[in-house]
Structure formats: structure tokens, C-alpha cells
Design a protein around this motif. Structure first.
Motif, PDB file in Angstrom:
ATOM      1  N   UNK A   1      -4.930  16.656  -1.472  1.00  0.00           N
ATOM      2  CA  UNK A   1      -5.790  15.477  -1.504  1.00  0.00           C
ATOM      3  C   UNK A   1      -4.887  14.263  -1.331  1.00  0.00           C
ATOM      4  N   UNK A   2      -5.247  13.414  -0.396  1.00  0.00           N
ATOM      5  CA  UNK A   2      -4.442  12.228  -0.083  1.00  0.00           C
ATOM      6  C   UNK A   2      -5.122  10.993  -0.657  1.00  0.00           C
ATOM      7  N   UNK A   3      -4.314  10.161  -1.300  1.00  0.00           N
ATOM      8  CA  UNK A   3      -4.796   8.952  -1.942  1.00  0.00           C
ATOM      9  C   UNK A   3      -4.052   7.736  -1.390  1.00  0.00           C
ATOM     10  N   UNK A   4      -4.763   6.629  -1.257  1.00  0.00           N
ATOM     11  CA  UNK A   4      -4.075   5.368  -1.041  1.00  0.00           C
ATOM     12  C   UNK A   4      -4.130   4.569  -2.354  1.00  0.00           C
ATOM     13  N   UNK A   5      -3.143   3.716  -2.525  1.00  0.00           N
ATOM     14  CA  UNK A   5      -3.038   2.912  -3.731  1.00  0.00           C
ATOM     15  C   UNK A   5      -2.450   1.555  -3.382  1.00  0.00           C
ATOM     16  N   UNK A   6      -2.744   0.572  -4.200  1.00  0.00           N
ATOM     17  CA  UNK A   6      -2.276  -0.790  -3.952  1.00  0.00           C
ATOM     18  C   UNK A   6      -1.512  -1.313  -5.164  1.00  0.00           C
ATOM     19  N   UNK A   7      -0.485  -2.087  -4.888  1.00  0.00           N
ATOM     20  CA  UNK A   7       0.304  -2.676  -5.962  1.00  0.00           C
ATOM     21  C   UNK A   7       0.682  -4.092  -5.577  1.00  0.00           C
ATOM     22  N   UNK A   8       0.567  -5.014  -6.568  1.00  0.00           N
ATOM     23  CA  UNK A   8       0.820  -6.415  -6.288  1.00  0.00           C
ATOM     24  C   UNK A   8       2.287  -6.806  -6.417  1.00  0.00           C
ATOM     25  N   UNK A   9       2.943  -6.305  -7.440  1.00  0.00           N
ATOM     26  CA  UNK A   9       4.352  -6.639  -7.660  1.00  0.00           C
ATOM     27  C   UNK A   9       5.107  -5.362  -7.970  1.00  0.00           C
ATOM     28  N   UNK A  10       5.864  -4.910  -7.010  1.00  0.00           N
ATOM     29  CA  UNK A  10       6.531  -3.627  -7.146  1.00  0.00           C
ATOM     30  C   UNK A  10       8.044  -3.834  -7.229  1.00  0.00           C
TER      31      UNK A  10
ATOM     32  N   UNK B   1       4.564  10.891  -3.861  1.00  0.00           N
ATOM     33  CA  UNK B   1       4.598   9.766  -2.945  1.00  0.00           C
ATOM     34  C   UNK B   1       4.915  10.224  -1.538  1.00  0.00           C
ATOM     35  N   UNK B   2       4.163   9.725  -0.576  1.00  0.00           N
ATOM     36  CA  UNK B   2       4.316  10.110   0.825  1.00  0.00           C
ATOM     37  C   UNK B   2       4.886   8.959   1.654  1.00  0.00           C
ATOM     38  N   UNK B   3       4.293   7.777   1.466  1.00  0.00           N
ATOM     39  CA  UNK B   3       4.689   6.650   2.300  1.00  0.00           C
ATOM     40  C   UNK B   3       4.307   5.352   1.618  1.00  0.00           C
ATOM     41  N   UNK B   4       4.962   4.276   2.071  1.00  0.00           N
ATOM     42  CA  UNK B   4       4.713   2.970   1.479  1.00  0.00           C
ATOM     43  C   UNK B   4       4.905   1.911   2.550  1.00  0.00           C
ATOM     44  N   UNK B   5       4.067   0.863   2.483  1.00  0.00           N
ATOM     45  CA  UNK B   5       4.227  -0.268   3.396  1.00  0.00           C
ATOM     46  C   UNK B   5       4.088  -1.545   2.602  1.00  0.00           C
ATOM     47  N   UNK B   6       4.971  -2.485   2.852  1.00  0.00           N
ATOM     48  CA  UNK B   6       4.951  -3.714   2.069  1.00  0.00           C
ATOM     49  C   UNK B   6       3.859  -4.661   2.555  1.00  0.00           C
ATOM     50  N   UNK B   7       3.574  -5.649   1.714  1.00  0.00           N
ATOM     51  CA  UNK B   7       2.364  -6.448   1.867  1.00  0.00           C
ATOM     52  C   UNK B   7       2.290  -7.201   3.181  1.00  0.00           C
TER      53      UNK B   7
ATOM     54  N   UNK C   1       0.842  -1.197   0.000  1.00  0.00           N
ATOM     55  CA  UNK C   1       0.000   0.000   0.000  1.00  0.00           C
ATOM     56  C   UNK C   1       0.876   1.244   0.000  1.00  0.00           C
ATOM     57  N   UNK C   2       0.540   2.159  -0.873  1.00  0.00           N
ATOM     58  CA  UNK C   2       1.223   3.444  -0.911  1.00  0.00           C
ATOM     59  C   UNK C   2       0.250   4.566  -0.600  1.00  0.00           C
ATOM     60  N   UNK C   3       0.781   5.611  -0.009  1.00  0.00           N
ATOM     61  CA  UNK C   3       0.007   6.841   0.205  1.00  0.00           C
ATOM     62  C   UNK C   3       0.646   7.946  -0.635  1.00  0.00           C
TER      63      UNK C   3
END
Length: 126
Positions: A93-102, A47-53, A34-36
């Protein structure tokens, strides 16, 4: 249907805190990072932040390091962004996003993400 729904935005004064939530459905949440991101008027998406799966490693932009904390509850399919000591320049405006293989190193690249939420407004007054 894949959905990411952000909530928790609002208007606060400088120095105050907010916690954003990102509720996910329609995909295997614990298989996705998940990325913010945020986007201020007239500017690109940042890009603000990222956390792995699953191992929950975290990454932060220099501008928020030490003030923001990202977390991910795989049991509840929710990610959070706790924002402390907010500054007027955090307004966006803050968004969250998801990625499967980064690919390593692309944590803050919006083009790398598969799914996006609709965004939530954060306004910080001075």
C-alpha cells in the motif's frame, strides 16, 4: 480540512509501470514537502521518495532509485510518483504524506510527517 488523496494504484505485471497521484487540499501545498511511503503486509512503513516544497529537490530509497520518479505540481496541488520496471517486491500500500518543517536527513522517517493520505494498493505479479 486537510486532505491527501492517493490514486492510480492497481495490479500490474513485473516490468510494467504505474503512476500514482496525490491530490492535496486544505493547506498551503507549495509550503510543504511531500513524501511517498509504502507498507507491505507484515512490514513497517518504508520511505520511498521525497520532494521538497518549492525547490523540488528529490530523494529516493536505494531500492527504487533509477526506477521511480517523484514530482510535484504546485499550481495544481498534486504530487506524482512514477514507477517504472516494477518488481514483485514493490507490492504494498502506497501512501503520500506532507510535512511543513522537516529536519535534514528525516526524509524517509514516517514519524516526521504532518498529514497522511489513505493509501492506494499496488500489486506486482511475477
Amino acid at each position: 480540512e486537510v486532505q491527501l488523496v492517493e490514486s492510480g494504484g492497481g495490479l500490474v505485471q513485473a516490468g510494467e509501470s504505474l503512476t500514482l497521484s496525490c491530490a492535496a487540499s486544505g493547506f498551503v501545498f507549495d509550503a510543504y514537502d511531500i513524501g511517498w511511503f509504502r507498507q507491505a503486509p507484515g512490514k513497517g512503513r518504508e520511505g520511498v521518495s521525497h520532494i521538497t516544497a518549492k525547490d523540488l529537490k528529490t530523494y529516493y530509497a536505494d531500492s527504487v532509485k533509477g526506477r521511480f520518479t517523484v514530482s510535484k505540481d504546485n499550481a495544481k496541488n498534486i504530487a506524482y510518483l512514477q514507477m517504472n520496471n516494477l518488481k514483485p517486491e514493490d507490492t504494498a500500500v502506497y501512501y503520500c504524506a506532507a510535512v511543513g518543517n522537516l529536519l535534514i536527513g528525516y526524509y524517509m522517517d514516517p514519524g516526521a510527517y504532518d498529514y497522511w493520505g489513505q493509501g492506494t494498493q499496488v500489486t506486482v505479479s511475477s
